[in-house]
Scaffold this active site. Sequence first.
Site, PDB file in Angstrom:
ATOM      1  N   GLU B 209       0.856  -1.180   0.000  1.00 55.98           N
ATOM      2  CA  GLU B 209       0.000   0.000   0.000  1.00 55.98           C
ATOM      3  C   GLU B 209       0.892   1.231   0.000  1.00 55.98           C
ATOM      4  O   GLU B 209       2.109   1.118   0.165  1.00 55.98           O
ATOM      5  CB  GLU B 209      -0.941  -0.005   1.209  1.00 55.98           C
ATOM      6  N   HIS B 247      -4.212   3.584   8.091  1.00 54.94           N
ATOM      7  CA  HIS B 247      -2.992   3.065   8.696  1.00 54.94           C
ATOM      8  C   HIS B 247      -2.030   4.212   8.966  1.00 54.94           C
ATOM      9  O   HIS B 247      -1.855   5.085   8.113  1.00 54.94           O
ATOM     10  CB  HIS B 247      -2.302   2.070   7.753  1.00 54.94           C
TER      11      HIS B 247
END
Lengths: 384, 289
Positions: B209, B247
């Site tokens: 990611e 995150h």
Amino acid sequence: MKIHEYQAKEIFSQFAIPVPRGSVAEDADEARKIAEQIGGARWVVKAQVHAGGRGKGGGVRVADTPEAVAEIAEKMIGMTLVTLQTGPQGKRVARVLVEEGVPVKQEFYLGAAVDRAKQCPVLIASSEGGIGIEELAAGHPERIVREWIDVGLGLPAFQARNLVFGMGIDTSFVRTGTGIFSQLYRLFESHDCTLVEINPLVVTEDKRLLALDARIEFDDNALYRHKDLLELKDTDEQDPLELEASRHRVNYIRMEGDIGIMVNGAGLAMATMDLIKQAGANPANFLDVGGGATTEMVTKGFEIILQDKNVRGILINIFGGILRCDILAKGVVDAAKKVAIKVPVVVRLEGTNVEQGRKILADSDLDLVVAHSMADAAEKVKGI
Amino acid sequence: MSILIDNNTRLLVQGITGKEGSFHTRQCVAYGSNIVAGVTPDKGGQTLDGIPVFNTIQGAVENTGANASLIFVPSPFAADAIMESAAAGIPLVICITEGIPILDMFKAVQFLKRRNCRLIGPNCPGVISPGRCKAGIMPGHVHKEGPIGVVSRSGTLTYEVVYQLTQSGLGQSTCIGIGGDPIIGSSFVDILKLFDKDPETEGVVLIGEIGGSEEETAAGYIKDHFNKPVLGFVAGLTAPPGKRMGHAGAIISGSVGTAGEKITAMREGGIYVVEHLGEIGREASKVFC
């Protein structure tokens, strides 16, 4: 968490890092009084917004009289400042920092940051102050000096000296410069910062070292042990929907598109946004209801998405791990009872307790489009 | 075979008496994992479904021979929990906890370097070797035994990918979530080295990611040292710069850490990158045939 330059400079002062004399003003009259108090023949008026590149956007201006300070402040306060970092919508200026104008001889960059690859703090110095460190790292990596810090030890004096000698400052400033670095690291560590930047640190014509600009970012995960810092948060800097979401511990970021999403897990939420784009539409938001989401949080997430008037369809994508599908389904049904849903909703559920979840949705009298896979969800979004 | 955990894993759960800790302990036991002990300071002497609870890791290890630890301790105390396990000689620590301060993780990672302990996470779903042992919060039923290793920075996105693999008839040797934080115990490369040595793992799916440069580093390693086929995916093509996407580690800083950059690096490293999440299962059947 980001704070304003004037707040960062107040913290610098507490750590004996020298800053120009000045104060923050919320109107023109106050700005003039501050200029008179400081005295001298030159002042700088700086817009206080959470974004870099203010100078180019007209957010930093010089004045020669207290009256000129007031005039500039009058125009600046209330204006929408657009810089490379604010995005095209810009940011509204609520206050300005009025400071003594200092004759600058030389500019340097000093910083403390998180080095993800080396897994420790890194202190950075450069002879090239005033420009972004990322730009500098790309163009002139040889002009940057770095020291990696052992958090068990702190900053030994020799590392501070390496930085100061490395940035090529006149030797008469080495002792002061070393002191500034050791204070910079003390601040970084004691306040759980993820970034402290002095850009530029200047040598003035009258041989002073001053932090002309100041930037501090705190680790959100550590704010529970710095309750006093929470008062520095400027909620006007945040999108109102994002602010409301954060109050309910819902992870929401507003985007430009028109397909709202509610997903559990950050990675899957990002991938779902990408999927919407690939299906030819644009995501209206990022929304991660998280692993430990409750029915209330899911309900709140739904309400937030629906407050965005651009939204003309919603994709709910849940892969149940910690968050059980039955809890999500119950949240959707509860929210639907509270909020009038006038847009199509595509739901895709998989994972823990998926059968119970699907049953709850099926037993409700809601008009939902059920997708059976990610590929199917993409197809159904196209249909919205 | 598998990596990190298998039938011989004797699992200890830190924070076993908490809400998430007890729920997932029961889920892991139901899957067939051998949970031999729990630790909650001050609750020593209690039991959870017959699993003895101890005050200290040392006590749990001495009495039960636990050889891996799974952490559900709240974030202010989680770094300490990691260090306690490492100090007690536990060789594998898996930390599920999200929201640990970065400074705490700097210290914990440094503490671990001096000890023989591998940390997975934090802010991760854990590890599962399908059919053998589940040490984490993933839904066990989407997994299936087989030859594909999975390593990812994400949680639910990993379940999605695993589910598609299973639907395509591709089982997994071990699936590891390395965590979504900026400071984590094991990198993609650390895990790839283990998959390289595991004869049962025939291919790897790597899910990245935005943020940091882990994927680029992994791509470089794969190009030079890794000979099994790798399928890759990167989340966050539409993520705006400067925003933390859920995150703590998922943030594009300036121009560093974009999905586009990572995909380019991964392709240069010989990784077969799939850009559409819905097509991973189908594409995997081609890559791992």
